[in-house]
Design a protein around this motif. Structure first.
Motif, PDB file in Angstrom:
ATOM      1  N   ARG A   4     -38.376   0.203  11.901  1.00  0.00           N
ATOM      2  CA  ARG A   4     -39.701  -0.349  12.197  1.00  0.00           C
ATOM      3  C   ARG A   4     -39.635  -1.876  12.182  1.00  0.00           C
ATOM      4  O   ARG A   4     -39.434  -2.494  13.210  1.00  0.00           O
ATOM      5  CB  ARG A   4     -40.758   0.183  11.210  1.00  0.00           C
ATOM      6  CG  ARG A   4     -42.192   0.179  11.749  1.00  0.00           C
ATOM      7  CD  ARG A   4     -42.845  -1.176  11.852  1.00  0.00           C
ATOM      8  NE  ARG A   4     -43.031  -1.835  10.556  1.00  0.00           N
ATOM      9  CZ  ARG A   4     -43.559  -3.049  10.411  1.00  0.00           C
ATOM     10  NH1 ARG A   4     -43.961  -3.738  11.472  1.00  0.00           N
ATOM     11  NH2 ARG A   4     -43.665  -3.602   9.228  1.00  0.00           N
ATOM     12  N   ASP A   5     -39.738  -2.475  11.012  1.00  0.00           N
ATOM     13  CA  ASP A   5     -39.829  -3.934  10.996  1.00  0.00           C
ATOM     14  C   ASP A   5     -38.535  -4.595  11.457  1.00  0.00           C
ATOM     15  O   ASP A   5     -38.566  -5.663  12.063  1.00  0.00           O
ATOM     16  CB  ASP A   5     -40.200  -4.417   9.586  1.00  0.00           C
ATOM     17  CG  ASP A   5     -41.013  -5.689   9.602  1.00  0.00           C
ATOM     18  OD1 ASP A   5     -41.220  -6.254  10.687  1.00  0.00           O
ATOM     19  OD2 ASP A   5     -41.445  -6.131   8.517  1.00  0.00           O
ATOM     20  N   LYS A  41     -46.871  -7.807   0.381  1.00  0.00           N
ATOM     21  CA  LYS A  41     -46.306  -7.961   1.717  1.00  0.00           C
ATOM     22  C   LYS A  41     -46.213  -9.443   2.037  1.00  0.00           C
ATOM     23  O   LYS A  41     -47.220 -10.102   2.297  1.00  0.00           O
ATOM     24  CB  LYS A  41     -47.241  -7.243   2.703  1.00  0.00           C
ATOM     25  CG  LYS A  41     -46.903  -7.387   4.157  1.00  0.00           C
ATOM     26  CD  LYS A  41     -47.906  -6.550   4.970  1.00  0.00           C
ATOM     27  CE  LYS A  41     -47.903  -6.896   6.439  1.00  0.00           C
ATOM     28  NZ  LYS A  41     -46.670  -6.569   7.123  1.00  0.00           N
ATOM     29  N   HIS A  93     -42.179  -6.486  -0.089  1.00  0.00           N
ATOM     30  CA  HIS A  93     -41.677  -6.614   1.282  1.00  0.00           C
ATOM     31  C   HIS A  93     -41.592  -8.087   1.643  1.00  0.00           C
ATOM     32  O   HIS A  93     -42.544  -8.838   1.428  1.00  0.00           O
ATOM     33  CB  HIS A  93     -42.675  -5.912   2.222  1.00  0.00           C
ATOM     34  CG  HIS A  93     -42.424  -6.121   3.679  1.00  0.00           C
ATOM     35  ND1 HIS A  93     -41.603  -5.310   4.409  1.00  0.00           N
ATOM     36  CD2 HIS A  93     -42.898  -7.050   4.552  1.00  0.00           C
ATOM     37  CE1 HIS A  93     -41.588  -5.716   5.685  1.00  0.00           C
ATOM     38  NE2 HIS A  93     -42.360  -6.774   5.791  1.00  0.00           N
ATOM     39  N   HIS A 145     -39.413 -11.256   4.385  1.00  0.00           N
ATOM     40  CA  HIS A 145     -38.618 -11.562   5.581  1.00  0.00           C
ATOM     41  C   HIS A 145     -37.653 -12.692   5.260  1.00  0.00           C
ATOM     42  O   HIS A 145     -37.953 -13.553   4.436  1.00  0.00           O
ATOM     43  CB  HIS A 145     -39.535 -11.965   6.750  1.00  0.00           C
ATOM     44  CG  HIS A 145     -40.269 -10.801   7.346  1.00  0.00           C
ATOM     45  ND1 HIS A 145     -39.940 -10.241   8.546  1.00  0.00           N
ATOM     46  CD2 HIS A 145     -41.303 -10.070   6.865  1.00  0.00           C
ATOM     47  CE1 HIS A 145     -40.748  -9.219   8.809  1.00  0.00           C
ATOM     48  NE2 HIS A 145     -41.592  -9.087   7.798  1.00  0.00           N
ATOM     49  N   GLN A 153     -35.805  -8.313   7.675  1.00  0.00           N
ATOM     50  CA  GLN A 153     -35.716  -8.176   6.215  1.00  0.00           C
ATOM     51  C   GLN A 153     -34.348  -8.675   5.717  1.00  0.00           C
ATOM     52  O   GLN A 153     -33.399  -8.796   6.493  1.00  0.00           O
ATOM     53  CB  GLN A 153     -35.866  -6.692   5.823  1.00  0.00           C
ATOM     54  CG  GLN A 153     -37.306  -6.275   5.585  1.00  0.00           C
ATOM     55  CD  GLN A 153     -38.109  -6.363   6.858  1.00  0.00           C
ATOM     56  OE1 GLN A 153     -37.871  -5.654   7.822  1.00  0.00           O
ATOM     57  NE2 GLN A 153     -39.052  -7.281   6.892  1.00  0.00           N
TER      58      GLN A 153
HETATM   59 ZN    ZN Z   1     -42.761  -7.370   7.759  1.00  0.00          ZN
END
Ligand code: ZN
Ligand code: BTN
Ligand code: 3PY
Length: 633
Positions: free
Chosen positions: A113-114, A283, A312, A314, A348
């Motif tokens: 997904r991400d 997030k 979560h 990045h 990520q």
């Molecule tokens: Zn994200």
């Protein structure tokens, strides 16, 4: 004969046949004027071979020797039970209790997904995910969850990949029965860009739970808990895991950004706990949380909140692993990472490196590093086929702390800037993005609020407008539609409200909403919408999955259905074929049903006739077949 068969077919009798039914029981449709699936697929391959795919035109090509990726061999005899069994047998509260009782740092894999949303503009196709799902089930059963649905994947699947996201979900779920699947849900914005009526959000959650989502990460793009309740309640009602989520923005340690300080986050966490969340999500969509702040934030949250915490982030800055390790040391229960070959930069942090960093410590993840390497190698081969969608981003950059763009938006906005001829002025766009944020009152920037900030920033740079001019009541500005929509209150209310002067200028006297948009939106009449969808698509039947897609994206779904009627199950084609067609002499196979495989060989492409059509010569399962397609070049 076949007409009688069709009328007796149980799916037909239960009144549920759809395009999916036509895919799975084609023999019953021989009387249909529509061509059979094989011919429809050959037509697609012929069309792409002759005309190219509009999405890859002019973009980088995959290496010539890039082969069809092969998934790692599943190890062991039987699939070991995992988190999915805890959820199914004991429910979501038991999952939360289990999380808190674990010593190891739990890990969600975001590759499906991400990972690809942030690195490849969300273009990974289902076939590349489903093929590796059994390897996850067999070789990494200790994963907390696999994020594989929601966010931008829903509309990109229909819009650009010509495939059904619900089918993707069902297929992954089936191939990976022991690990929880996870989705990203934009609360009242569903998987779209503006608030939907409450019953649409409720219906969507219910369908997602039925089709196979176990963990719902629910967030609001302005951190407005009031706007999250409808979605959260629906998840709780479906007895799935409700991860009520805080979006992290700004800099918690900066006294000048005191709007989003430690107290703010702790208060919001308490609100989410009260709202019934099973897990607290944090997030950090842009990757702004730095290690020292993470230590303070997670220490405080662990003290003040009874819920397990899932973090979560990045890696846009290159510093994400330091934040993850600080979070782990402060007692966070679970974190997100992407397979090595889909990690880093706007994606990520690196799964294998986190596992290695915690090896032999008291938070040892217990994951098999060799299994991770093998799956990562598989995804490395997958990624090669998507060269056309690479962003060209060369290195991590601390500039993210200036502009605060979410990882999923960064490369998208850069591409938008390129298409407006502003690529050379990218750093100016980044700076303007930061100014727009302050002009809007310093807001959370995540889909869809991030898109609004991006639209405004691009407009200002392309028209040469300064913040002072935009704010000046005497300078005429024609604001983007998304800005007007947001200032009307259609995305909800930010902490502290909208800047009143700017809001008044944007709305030109119109009164903004002060409460939830969902309260003012009329509930949808589902059966009327179904009838409308049948009419729009020309399908005989629209099932509940299709209906939910139609309610979220009427035009995107209608266009998809029309193309599906013409081209059939293109999701079964290898990725190279889907984007580039075939070369004369090449052979591929496409498994259109379990055990039913089409062997397709391209023999030759003919000359273009006077009618502008090209004849393309195939062998299909050894038999010659010719299809004609228009030459649009
Ligand atoms: Zn994200
Ligand atoms: C898209 O919607 O652009 C992606 C799906 C591919 C549709 C195919 S590409 C060849 C043919 N020509 C079109 O305009 N659409 C189909
Ligand atoms: C999305 O909503 O798609 C996001 O990834 C937000 O970070």
């Amino acid at each position: 004969d076949f007409v009688i068969n069709l009328l007796k077919h149980p799916t037909f009798l239960s009144n549920q046949y759809t395009t999916k039914f036509i895919d799975t029981t084609p023999e019953l449709f021989k009387f249909d004027t529509r061509r059979d699936r094989a011919t429809r697929l050959l037509t697609y391959v012929a069309d792409i071979t002759v005309n190219g795919h509009p999405e890859t035109e002019g973009r980088a090509l995959p290496p010539r020797d890039a082969k069809t990726p092969r998934a790692p061999v599943p190890k062991g005899e039987a699939i070991r039970p995992g988190t999915r069994q805890i959820l199914d047998e004991q429910g979501p509260k038991a999952v939360a209790e289990w999380m808190k009782a674990q010593k190891q740092l739990l890990i969600t894999d975001t590759t499906m997904r991400d990972g690809h949303q942030s690195l490849l503009a969300t273009r990974m196709r289902s076939i590349d995910m489903i093929r590796v799902a059994p390897s996850y089930a067999a070789n990494l059963p200790e994963l907390f969850s696999v994020e594989c649905w929601g966010g931008a994947t829903f509309d990109v699947a229909y819009r650009f990949l010509q495939e059904c996201p619900w089918q993707r979900l069902r297929d992954i779920r089936k191939a990976m029965p022991n690990i929880m699947t996870q989705m990203l849900l934009r609360a009242s914005n569903g998987v779209g860009y503006t608030n939907y009526p409450d019953n649409v959000v409720q219906g969507f959650v219910k369908q997602a739970a039925t089709s196979g989502v176990d963990v719902f990460r629910v967030f609001d793009s302005l951190n407005w808990v009031e706007n999250m309740r409808v979605a959260m309640d629906a998840v709780i009602e479906a007895e799935k895991v409700c991860e009520g989520t805080i979006c992290y923005t700004g800099n918690m340690l900066d006294p000048k950004r005191s709007k989003y300080d430690l107290k703010y986050y702790v208060e919001m966490a308490k609100e989410l706990e009260k709202a019934g969340a099973h897990v607290l999500g944090v997030k950090d969509m842009a990757g702004l949380l730095k290690a020292p702040a993470a230590t303070q934030l997670f220490t405080a949250l662990k003290q003040e909140i009874g819920l397990p915490i899932h973090f979560h982030t990045h890696d846009t800055s290159g510093a994400a692993i330091s934040t993850v390790l600080a979070a782990s040391a402060a007692g966070v229960d679970a974190i997100d990472a992407a397979m090595d070959s889909f990690s880093g930069n706007t994606s990520q942090p690196t799964l294998g490196s986190i596992v290695e960093a915690l090896d032999k410590t008291d938070r040892d993840t217990g994951l098999d590093i060799e299994a991770i390497r093998e799956i990562s190698n598989y995804f490395e081969q997958v990624r090669a086929h998507y060269a056309a969608f690479e962003s060209g981003l060369q290195a991590p950059a601390s500039e993210v702390y200036l502009h605060e763009m979410p990882g999923g938006q960064f490369t998208n906005l850069k591409a938008q800037a390129r298409s407006l001829g502003l690529e050379e002025r990218w750093h100016e766009v980044a700076k303007t993005y930061a100014e727009v944020n302050m002009m809007f009152g310093d807001i959370v920037k995540v889909t869809p609020s991030s898109k609004v900030v991006g639209d405004m920033a691009l407009m200002m740079v392309s028209q040469g407008l300064t913040r002072a001019q935009v704010e000046d009541p005497n300078v005429d500005v024609s604001f983007p539609d998304s800005v007007i929509d947001m200032m009307k209150g259609n995305l909800g209310q930010p902490p502290g409200g909208w800047p009143t002067a700017l809001q008044a200028k944007v709305l030109k006297g119109e009164k903004p909403l002060k409460d939830r948009a969902g309260k003012h939106l009329k509930p949808v009449d589902f059966e009327a919408a179904r009838a409308e969808a049948i009419k729009a698509t020309g399908e005989t039947e629209i099932d509940d999955e299709d209906l939910n897609a139609y309610l979220m994206y009427p035009k995107v779904f209608t266009d998809y259905a029309r193309r599906h009627q013409q081209y059939g199950p293109v999701r079964t084609l290898p990725t190279r074929t889907f984007f580039y067609g075939m070369e004369p002499g090449e052979e591929i196979s496409a498994e259109i049903d379990p055990g039913k495989t089409l062997e397709i060989r391209l023999q030759a492409v003919g000359e273009t006739g006077d009618d502008g059509e090209v004849r393309v010569f195939f062998e299909l399962n050894g038999q010659p077949r010719t299809v004609r397609v228009p030459n649009r070049k």
